[in-house]
Scaffold this motif. Structure first.
Motif, short mmCIF file in Angstrom:
data_model
loop_
_atom_site.label_atom_id
_atom_site.label_comp_id
_atom_site.label_asym_id
_atom_site.label_seq_id
_atom_site.Cartn_x
_atom_site.Cartn_y
_atom_site.Cartn_z
N ASP A 144 83.05 56.68 45.78
CA ASP A 144 82.46 55.64 46.64
C ASP A 144 81.97 54.52 45.72
OD1 ASP A 144 80.76 54.04 48.22
OD2 ASP A 144 80.23 55.76 49.46
N PRO A 145 82.37 53.28 45.99
CA PRO A 145 81.95 52.20 45.08
C PRO A 145 80.46 52.07 44.91
CG PRO A 145 83.08 51.33 47.02
CD PRO A 145 83.24 52.80 47.07
N MET A 146 79.69 52.64 45.80
CA MET A 146 78.25 52.48 45.63
C MET A 146 77.73 53.30 44.47
SD MET A 146 76.12 54.56 48.45
CE MET A 146 76.19 56.31 48.65
N TYR A 147 78.58 54.18 43.93
CA TYR A 147 78.14 54.98 42.80
C TYR A 147 78.41 54.33 41.47
CZ TYR A 147 77.09 58.87 45.88
OH TYR A 147 76.55 59.67 46.85
N HIS A 148 78.91 53.11 41.46
CA HIS A 148 79.13 52.44 40.18
C HIS A 148 77.78 52.20 39.51
CE1 HIS A 148 80.26 49.26 37.37
NE2 HIS A 148 81.47 49.75 37.45
N THR A 159 67.35 56.63 43.31
CA THR A 159 67.93 55.31 43.00
C THR A 159 66.95 54.49 42.20
OG1 THR A 159 66.99 54.31 44.99
CG2 THR A 159 69.21 55.21 45.18
N ASP A 160 67.50 53.49 41.53
CA ASP A 160 66.60 52.59 40.81
C ASP A 160 66.18 51.47 41.75
OD1 ASP A 160 68.65 50.77 41.01
OD2 ASP A 160 68.93 50.51 38.88
N GLN A 220 74.18 56.77 36.58
CA GLN A 220 73.74 56.08 35.37
C GLN A 220 73.52 57.09 34.24
OE1 GLN A 220 70.32 53.66 36.20
NE2 GLN A 220 71.53 52.10 37.21
N LEU A 221 72.93 58.23 34.58
CA LEU A 221 72.68 59.24 33.57
C LEU A 221 73.99 59.73 32.96
CD1 LEU A 221 70.01 60.53 32.59
CD2 LEU A 221 70.62 62.53 33.92
N VAL A 232 75.34 50.74 30.33
CA VAL A 232 74.26 51.52 30.91
C VAL A 232 74.02 52.71 30.00
CG1 VAL A 232 73.50 52.80 32.91
CG2 VAL A 232 75.01 50.86 33.19
N SER A 233 73.13 52.55 29.03
CA SER A 233 72.83 53.69 28.16
C SER A 233 71.47 54.24 28.55
CB SER A 233 72.83 53.25 26.70
OG SER A 233 71.72 52.40 26.46
N TRP A 234 71.13 55.39 28.00
CA TRP A 234 69.85 55.99 28.36
C TRP A 234 68.69 55.10 27.94
CZ3 TRP A 234 72.12 60.99 26.05
CH2 TRP A 234 72.88 61.64 27.03
N GLY A 235 68.83 54.48 26.77
CA GLY A 235 67.78 53.56 26.32
C GLY A 235 67.63 52.41 27.29
N MET A 236 68.74 51.93 27.82
CA MET A 236 68.72 50.84 28.78
C MET A 236 68.03 51.29 30.06
SD MET A 236 69.59 47.84 28.55
CE MET A 236 70.97 47.01 27.93
#
Lengths: 325, 312, 571
Positions: free
Chosen positions: B62-66, B89-90, B99-100, B255-259
């Motif tokens: 699903d594109p919402m998971y980008h 969600t963020d 993201q993770l 999208v890294s963990w630090g980010m």
């Protein structure tokens, strides 16, 4: 005496390295894309200010002459004017440097002392459950992500439990009061320092512990330990008087090697805790493209690391009798 | 006549040589695996590897998971874990779990590339320094000293600001440029000791050029040590990238963990959204731990002196 | 026990005991009622001529006062140090006004001489911060001790709204400094770098102590002219004895401090993410006010392909401004359809072009695609296929037949302004949906300004003005072709002779209604051509502790205004 000669030689080496860093940064500033003059003179400054600063810093001269100006300015303490503060950079450094030295030195000494002490004990009890658990704990602590742990600590200890102040170095109310004495002010700073210190301690003690442990394990295999035991000396004495002193040396070396890493952690800690130190200032200066300040901060941080290295080398030389005599 | 294992192997056929190396490798692996430390490290690493591979799947569902641009049309603020969003969600409505997973991918990429590059630099310089000796050696080692004294994070920060680039590959290169000295010292000392061995002399007598000696004879023997140190370099590379991203100097397109930690910090959800704050930090720490454990286990394999002993 | 040897434990106990015994009392010293304010960064300077950053101005606004200020509710010009509205004499082109009875903090009176001194200093040094607002003033004259007359070279509509709201400086304290500065090699530098230990001011508070990097402590000024007076229906105090500005490096710690009770007022734009948490807390009240701000995306109109208005209009359609307000600002803000914020009710033009308002993603893409196709753009694979479905397009091809090259949108870095950085990424992705190869690039703020303002070497950028003056004369600054020069405010390079004519007429038009008509026309022109695409106007979100103080006066820009500081009382 050999000892003094050694220290002298080391100081010369360190000065050479610092000089290389100084030169390296100069080259970087001039090789990077963009106008090097605008890196030292804030764009938007009035024309007369700009030209005065340019001649002071020698920016209108040929490259090699600029380099000489640059070195001379460093030794006379002239680093230009900070874009962000509008004040001479040296004033800002002068205010921030002592704070970093305080935090950094205390944290290194405490974590090294504790790491060495516990590493020594843990190696003695090798194979027992306490050894396994402490080693695992040390590994986990060593790999924690510092800014994240710092944020967690603030949340738990400063906010929920409320034992510690939330940030900064001093409490304004204490310092406004004309009646507070020196000791009370010192205690205030100490109170603010505890949480950053704790964070740095937890991250660094693990690695010192592990190194001391393996160094101790090495030492314990030596013949003279067997001899000492055969002589009937108590366990404690064998451990502390015979094994440990020899195990210290590799740890001291590793402290020296990890100083650069520690100061990274120091800069991150200062940022999260808003401790007004030079590491935090460097990060701010870089965000603001305040090149004069950033350059000076970086030079002083390198200086701190180098001086600490020299001190560690002196300690090493002191501890290793083979060098002394 | 006492021939060393190497000459014996050289005298045999290539196939015999290959099987010898294979046997050595298998022995090492068995020893590695026996060690619980190594086992745990490998297990964690496999978990993260799986995460990295799985990260390609959600956007296809699903594109919402980008992770970067996929927002849930019905959610526009930070929410906690739910059936649709396993970690919540963020603040823009993007899925945190995706993201993770993407962060794992980035961590591997950054860690391994930076480590690989720094190993290449470090091994080359270490071998050349050890082999050439005297002035070259002294000069290179002084250079290494200078780099080692500089705090890597702060230097990369300064360089990133000077060059104005925040591209992830530039960051990887910069990290590699400041992490090689540690490797080079070890490789250099190994090279020094190897230099004294008879087979090097024999090769020289046979007329081999210096380059050939370095690459054909010294390199294969230093390689295991180099690989060992690679694991440690990976940890420091991941931490430096995470710290850079946390401070806001990372590549904003990754999208890294630090980010993720930077976003949770700067958008003000740090103390309200533990489901957002905790996972990236735990992941960074665990992946660092896993590489570290693997490194230690490998150390025991390569350095027989560190192996478990019954008593002292 | 072995792990915690006696020495270690005993030294810990000793340190703990020392701290407990030497512990300063929790409240420390405070004047009877101290208002504690949390701010983001410490002021860069307390020199009025030099201070351009917001935090310096926050503190300076309490020390120094202007002749006129803005009314909290109507935003009209209100006499402050002056007694009444100025008298305009069309024949001599002068404004005359009388001063109130006011004293400086050392007891000496505020006279017309001080006003004249201030204007003369600005003009003779060409102080960068103020010069443009006084350049057209020929001179200021002290008619008598309490009366000032300003002679203008030409009629200037902004004299009232911009020039007269500047601070009045004490001649007594600054004259010697000015004299010394004039003798130096670089007089302006000497003036800007002068530091005063005890600045003389006529405001409600005076500077007591500035501990650099930590706090600024102000105590009340017994000679404040507003004390006990009622101006515009507000009874003025101040009713607090001191104001303590605490400097916090990070917002979340500042908010924790507020929740913990360490500060009373958080004078800082709170990120929307904190709102839920703050609103739950019964002791804290969140004050949301409108701002007069503009955050926008600008194009380099001098450069192809951005010189094509059709491309810019298509971009305006595809950028989903409601999305930005809803998600990035979490609903706390307003979309902007004109360069002038809609909150500026008097000056904002109505009926501006819609540009995709209310459309969903597919409708947006279709509309923009049509606009671009009509303007001569093409694709190998267009964003809309034969069946009318939306697909992923190939790179767009310009009317001249060449593929569009990749271009960068410069934004401030994420730690400086997360909103603008996020918008950059979002806009990048939206443009890509039309096949326009954009990529967002954060750049440090100083470098960004230099690139955009001075070098004009950019494609597009996202910048903003956190505090736009209420008088929209900035339209002229942003878009008049004369200002398209290195360092000038016309950063996009917009060059429209018709607009220039309107702008020149508007600055000379002294009749407000006529001027408004002109400004409406100017806005229409700009929004047709969109050299800037206005994005959003965020709300001012601040928070106070309701247990300690009350009496805050809300105003555009928030509750941190002079009226509040003169009206808050301890509970």
């Amino acid at each position: 005496m050999h000892f003094r000669k050694l220290i002298f030689r080391r100081i010369i080496e360190v000065m050479a390295i610092f000089f290389l860093i100084l030169t390296g940064l100069f080259l970087l500033f001039h090789l990077s894309p963009g106008d090097p003059v605008s890196r030292m003179v804030q764009p938007g400054m009035s024309a007369e200010d700009a030209s005065m600063l340019i001649s002071q810093l020698g920016l209108d001269q040929p490259l090699w002459l600029q380099y000489l100006y640059y070195v001379k300015n460093f030794f006379t303490g002239n680093f230009g004017i900070s874009f962000h503060y509008g004040q001479p950079v040296i004033h800002i450094i002068g205010r921030r440097l002592p704070n970093t030295i305080l935090l950094f030195t205390t944290s290194v000494i405490l974590s090294a002392a504790a790491g060495v002490f516990w590493g020594k004990l843990v190696a003695w009890y090798k194979g027992r459950p306490i050894d396994t658990w402490v080693t695992i704990l040390a590994l986990v602590c060593h790999t924690l992500f510092l800014p994240w742990i710092a944020l967690l600590f603030i949340w738990i200890f400063a906010y929920h439990v409320g034992w510690f102040p939330l940030n900064g170095m001093i409490t304004p109310e204490v310092w406004i009061d004309p009646s507070t004495g020196f000791l009370a002010k010192a205690a205030d700073i100490g109170h603010h320092m505890l949480l950053p210190l704790l964070t740095l301690f937890i991250i660094h003690v693990g690695s010192y512990l592990l190194i001391m442990r393996s160094s101790m394990l090495e030492t314990l295999k030596e013949d003279y330990i067997l001899t000492a035991r055969a002589k009937g000396l108590s366990e404690k004495r064998v451990r502390n008087r015979h094994a440990a002193p020899n195990a210290y040396l590799p740890v001291v070396t590793s402290i020296g090697l990890s100083l650069a890493f520690s100061i990274n952690g120091g800069a991150l800690t200062e940022t999260v805790f808003s401790w007004p130190g030079i590491g935090r200032e460097l990060i701010f200066a870089v965000s603001n493209n305040d090149y004069p300040l950033a350059l000076a901060c970086f030079l002083f941080i390198s200086l701190v690391v180098l001086v600490a290295n020299v001190i560690v080398d002196v300690l090493y030389a002191y501890l290793d009798p083979r060098i002394r005599y | 006549m006492n021939f060393s294992a190497e000459t014996r192997a050289a005298g045999n056929t290539a196939a015999a040589k290959r099987s010898y190396n294979l046997q050595r490798f298998l022995d090492g692996w068995a020893l590695f695996y026996e060690n619980p430390v190594g086992k745990l490290g490998v297990f964690l690493l496999v978990c993260f590897g799986a995460m990295a591979l799985i990260s390609y799947i959600p956007p296809l569902i699903d594109p919402m998971y980008h992770p970067m641009t996929g927002v849930d049309p019905s959610i526009s603020n930070a929410t906690g874990p739910s059936a649709k969003h396993w970690l919540g969600t963020d603040n823009l409505g993007r899925d945190l779990f995706t993201q993770l997973l993407t962060g794992a991918r980035i961590a591997f990429m950054v860690g391994i590339s930076a480590a690989f590059m720094s190993i290449v630099f470090g091994t080359l310089i270490g071998m050349i320094a050890g082999y050439a000796g005297r002035v070259t050696d002294a000069a290179l080692m002084r250079f290494a000293d200078m780099i080692m004294v500089m705090p890597s994070l702060l230097v990369v920060l300064l360089l990133a600001s000077l060059f104005g680039q925040l591209n992830i590959w530039i960051i990887v290169l910069l990290i590699a440029l400041f992490r090689w000295p540690g490797v080079s010292r070890v490789i250099r000392s190994q090279t020094l000791s190897l230099k004294q061995r008879p087979f090097i002399d024999m090769a020289r007598v046979a007329g081999a050029s210096h380059m050939r000696i370095i690459f054909r004879h010294i390199l294969p023997n230093v390689l295991p040590m180099a690989c060992l140190y690679m694991t440690f370099r990976v940890t420091s590379a991941i931490i430096v990238e995470a710290a850079l991203a946390f401070l806001g100097f990372g590549d904003p397109n990754t999208v890294s963990w630090g980010m993720m930690l930077q976003w949770v910090w700067k958008t003000g959800h740090m103390f309200q959204a533990p489901y957002w704050l905790l996972p990236p930090g735990i992941c960074i720490s665990l992946i660092t731990l896993s590489f570290y454990l693997i490194g230690r286990a490998m150390e025991e394999v390569l350095d027989p002196r560190l192996r478990k002993e019954e008593n002292f | 026990m072995r792990f915690f040897p006696k020495l270690f434990v005993s030294s810990l106990i000793f340190m703990a005991a020392a701290m407990v015994l030497l512990w300063p009392p929790a409240s420390g010293y405070a004047a009877e009622s101290t208002l504690r304010v949390g701010i983001a960064e410490e002021p860069r300077t307390l020199n009025v001529w030099m201070a351009t950053d917001a935090n310096s101005n926050k503190i300076l606004s309490l020390i120094y006062q202007p002749l006129y200020t803005e009314h909290p509710e109507t935003l009209e010009l209100t006499p402050w140090l002056a007694k009444a509205m100025p008298e305009w004499d069309a024949d001599t082109n002068t404004y005359t006004m009388e001063l109130r009875e006011a004293k400086w903090s050392d007891g000496s009176p505020v006279t017309a001489e001080d006003v004249v001194f201030t204007v003369n200093t600005i003009k003779s040094f060409k102080v960068p911060k103020y010069h443009s607002e006084w350049a057209f003033v020929e001179k200021a004259e002290a008619v008598d001790k309490q009366t000032v007359r300003f002679y203008l070279e030409e009629p200037r509509a902004t004299f009232l709204t911009r020039s007269l709201i500047n601070y009045v400086m004490p001649k007594k304290q600054w004259a010697p400094i000015v004299k010394q500065a004039k003798e130096k090699e670089k007089p302006l530098g000497a003036l800007l770098n002068a530091r005063l230990e005890k600045p003389l001011g006529c405001g409600p508070f005076v500077l007591e102590r500035w501990q650099e990097g930590n706090f600024v402590y102000l105590t009340k000024n017994p000679h404040f002219f507003g004390r006990g007076q009622t101006i515009q229906g507000h009874q003025l105090g101040p009713y607090v004895d001191a104001v303590l500005f605490k400097v916090y490096g990070t917002a979340d710690v500042a908010i924790l401090s507020l929740k913990k009770g360490d500060i009373d007022f958080l004078w800082w734009s709170v990120q929307p993410g904190y709102l839920e948490d703050l609103e739950e807390n019964r002791n804290i009240r969140v004050m949301i006010n409108e701002k007069s701000a503009l955050y926008y995306m600008g194009f380099n109109v001098r450069k192809k392909p951005f010189s094509d208005p059709a491309l810019r209009r298509a971009a305006a359609v595809i950028i989903d401004r409601d999305f930005i307000v809803k998600r990035v600002l979490q609903g706390h803000g307003a979309r902007m359809d004109s360069i002038v914020p809609s909150e500026n009710r008097f000056w904002c033009a109505p009926n501006m072009p819609e540009y995709g308002r209310g459309l969903n993603r597919e409708e947006r893409i279709k509309k923009a695609w049509k606009m671009l196709a009509e303007a001569g753009y093409s694709w190998k694979q267009p964003p809309v296929d034969e069946n009318g479905g939306v697909v992923s397009p190939s790179t767009i091809v310009r009317p001249d037949g060449n593929q569009m090259e990749k271009f960068t949108i410069l934004t401030p870095p994420a730690d400086y302004d997360p909103n603008r950085a996020t918008c950059g990424i979002l806009i990048q992705e939206w443009l890509k949906e039309l096949g326009i190869p954009a990529s967002a690039r954060p750049m440090s703020f100083g470098a960004l300004l230099e690139t955009v303002k001075k070098n004009h070497d950019f494609d597009a950028f996202i910048l903003g003005y956190g505090r736009l003056a209420l008088d929209p004369d900035y339209l002229r600054s942003f878009f008049h072709s004369d200002n398209d020069k290195p360092g000038g405010w016309n950063m996009s390079g917009y060059d429209n002779p018709e607009f220039d004519k309107l702008a020149e007429a508007s600055i000379a038009e002294m009749d407000t209604k006529k001027r408004r008509k002109l400004l409406y026309q100017m806005q229409e022109m700009i929004m047709e051509d969109v050299p800037y695409i206005p994005l959003y106007n965020p709300a001012a979100i601040e928070a106070v502790d309701t247990r300690t103080f009350s009496g805050w006066v809300p105003m555009v820009e928030g509750i941190g205004n002079i009226w509040s500081f003169c009206s808050v009382r301890p509970q």
